[in-house]
Scaffold this motif. Structure first.
Motif, PDB file in Angstrom:
ATOM      1  N   SER A  10      -0.465  98.512  27.235  1.00 55.81           N
ATOM      2  CA  SER A  10      -1.712  99.216  26.920  1.00 55.81           C
ATOM      3  C   SER A  10      -1.773 100.487  27.760  1.00 55.81           C
ATOM      4  O   SER A  10      -1.052 100.616  28.744  1.00 55.81           O
ATOM      5  CB  SER A  10      -2.927  98.330  27.196  1.00 55.81           C
TER       6      SER A  10
ATOM      7  N   ARG B 213      -6.154 109.194  34.187  1.00 53.57           N
ATOM      8  CA  ARG B 213      -7.161 108.395  33.499  1.00 53.57           C
ATOM      9  C   ARG B 213      -8.452 109.200  33.415  1.00 53.57           C
ATOM     10  O   ARG B 213      -8.915 109.758  34.409  1.00 53.57           O
ATOM     11  CB  ARG B 213      -7.368 107.141  34.352  1.00 53.57           C
TER      12      ARG B 213
ATOM     13  N   CYS C  86     -12.974 106.339  31.299  1.00 53.77           N
ATOM     14  CA  CYS C  86     -12.147 105.167  30.999  1.00 53.77           C
ATOM     15  C   CYS C  86     -12.883 103.883  31.384  1.00 53.77           C
ATOM     16  O   CYS C  86     -13.451 103.788  32.475  1.00 53.77           O
ATOM     17  CB  CYS C  86     -10.823 105.257  31.753  1.00 53.77           C
TER      18      CYS C  86
ATOM     19  N   LYS D 177      -1.160  99.899  35.659  1.00 53.33           N
ATOM     20  CA  LYS D 177      -0.556  99.596  34.356  1.00 53.33           C
ATOM     21  C   LYS D 177       0.955  99.716  34.480  1.00 53.33           C
ATOM     22  O   LYS D 177       1.458 100.427  35.364  1.00 53.33           O
ATOM     23  CB  LYS D 177      -1.040 100.609  33.301  1.00 53.33           C
TER      24      LYS D 177
ATOM     25  N   LEU E 263      -4.405 103.661  29.494  1.00 50.38           N
ATOM     26  CA  LEU E 263      -5.740 104.054  29.924  1.00 50.38           C
ATOM     27  C   LEU E 263      -6.240 105.193  29.033  1.00 50.38           C
ATOM     28  O   LEU E 263      -5.449 105.867  28.367  1.00 50.38           O
ATOM     29  CB  LEU E 263      -5.713 104.518  31.385  1.00 50.38           C
ATOM     30  N   HIS E 264      -7.544 105.427  29.064  1.00 53.85           N
ATOM     31  CA  HIS E 264      -8.136 106.507  28.279  1.00 53.85           C
ATOM     32  C   HIS E 264      -7.573 107.856  28.753  1.00 53.85           C
ATOM     33  O   HIS E 264      -7.623 108.153  29.946  1.00 53.85           O
ATOM     34  CB  HIS E 264      -9.661 106.465  28.437  1.00 53.85           C
TER      35      HIS E 264
ATOM     36  N   SER F 297     -11.427 100.785  31.339  1.00 52.36           N
ATOM     37  CA  SER F 297     -10.498  99.735  31.740  1.00 52.36           C
ATOM     38  C   SER F 297     -10.842  99.233  33.145  1.00 52.36           C
ATOM     39  O   SER F 297     -11.228 100.012  34.017  1.00 52.36           O
ATOM     40  CB  SER F 297      -9.069 100.275  31.705  1.00 52.36           C
ATOM     41  N   GLU F 298     -10.715  97.907  33.343  1.00 51.80           N
ATOM     42  CA  GLU F 298     -11.068  97.345  34.651  1.00 51.80           C
ATOM     43  C   GLU F 298     -10.158  97.848  35.753  1.00 51.80           C
ATOM     44  O   GLU F 298     -10.585  98.103  36.871  1.00 51.80           O
ATOM     45  CB  GLU F 298     -11.007  95.811  34.605  1.00 51.80           C
TER      46      GLU F 298
END
Lengths: 246, 246
Positions: A191, A158, A162, A169, A193-194, A164-165
């Motif tokens: 989904s 990641r 990123c 995943k 992650l970055h 995302s909380e």
């Protein structure tokens, strides 16, 4: 007001990424500007995924709201006429419910990462695939990839940027498919992650080159530490391939 | 003096064609300049086919003579380093007999012509395929193509600038293979006339669109008259795919 869902193909090379940026061109801006030229309306275009600079799309999904009465077919044709000369094409356009959201309604995303295993630079696919000097062991890559499938903390894979909380995943699929000197990595999840796909592919490449054993990949995953990442693959080979909706 | 056979991939978009031209860049010049940078020798590079401006190659074959002692591997690596940033890649390099000639020893040539049947412009494959608005009847195209296979006078399908002594040629294969919205036309012959593949594909597209019946294609062939040509397809979709040697 009608909400339209778009299916969009784009070449990521000239763009800073999907999302509108103050300092350079974006796919979002190209489509929003085309929509303004067509309707006179300043609209926001929302996408299933916010791709990075240089990342491509075979079929990104997006939506926008238009007040002007227009058929989906006319809107698609007009957007395609106005979005030129940007390398963006609207492949499909359909009316959807007012609460349909390209990003929040999306229940599955699929990416393809294209690798070419050869010594010579890419002439035809420059900027469109990642070239890696052979030998590259596709079977070892596919086998190692399977340990990333399932529910994991993907902190290692990641980007530090990123938003995302959670880094936990579920990865549904990570397959390495080899045809001649071409390797396609297919990744599917609800989904991502970055930088997740690029980070996973970068480490799989290390396995394919024999620089990492499968255990090194497992150690990297279990480290839950970005510093344990072996390699982040370049954007050139990454394609947003599909978004799924209920 | 050693003769080396090269296998070359190139993107035809920035070039005036294969052959060296006074008024613009060519693939031949790009490779000859790279060879000079590597060896200090002014050499001529001969190819199996002289492609037009905008036409690509997956695997063109060519040869050149080098006096400087150098291994095939080193020559390939050095040419690839020096031919940049041109979109040209030397995929293979091998020593051949002094009388081996990329053009005159060649006993078979294969081209692929790529068509995408859709309304939207090409974003990812701009300049790399021919887009035709559907419907396009691939089966009708394949069936009509078979009447061009065999020994014929291809005057209709030949550029007025063609320098071949005779327009009588044997076409070994002309297959239209459809996958989704993509149609690949595979053409194989000992040799082709100037613009022959593009001219045949242009007329097949008219058949696919229903603007020509199969009989119109037969009439065009039998007219033996360039004026009877329906359409010359653009260079964008054409790829030199293979050259065969004894």
């Amino acid at each position: 007001m009608t909400r339209f869902a778009l299916t969009v193909e784009f070449d990521g090379r000239p763009f800073m990424g999907w999302q509108r940026q103050a300092h350079g061109p974006s796919v979002q801006q190209a489509i929003e500007d085309a929509a303004f030229a067509v309707t006179g309306e300043r609209v926001a275009v929302h996408a299933a995924g916010r791709t990075d600079a240089g990342v491509h799309a075979l079929a990104m999904r997006a939506h926008l709201d238009i007040a002007k009465p227009i058929t989906p077919f006319r809107l698609m044709e007009a957007l395609n006429a106005r979005v030129r000369p940007n390398p963006v094409a609207i492949l499909a356009c359909e009316p959807v419910a007012d609460d349909w959201h390209a990003r929040f309604s999306c229940i599955g995303r699929r990416y393809v990462y294209r690798i070419v295993a050869r010594r010579a630079q890419l002439a035809l696919d420059a900027g469109r695939a990642w070239r890696i000097a052979p030998p590259l062991d596709a079977e070892a890559m596919h086998e190692a990839a399977q340990m990333l499938v399932g529910l994991h903390d993907f902190t290692t894979f990641r980007s530090v940027h990123c938003q995302s909380e959670s880094a936990v995943k579920t990865l549904d699929r990570l397959d390495v498919v080899c045809t001649g000197d071409r390797l396609d990595v297919h990744a599917a999840a609800r989904s991502f992650l970055h930088h997740q796909v690029r980070s996973m592919v970068g480490c799989l490449a290390l396995v394919g080159q024999g620089r990492w054993r499968a255990q090194d990949l497992r150690d990297a995953l279990e480290a839950r530490d970005r510093a344990a990442l072996g390699l982040n693959a370049p954007p050139d080979g990454l394609y947003f391939a599909e978004a799924l909706y209920p």
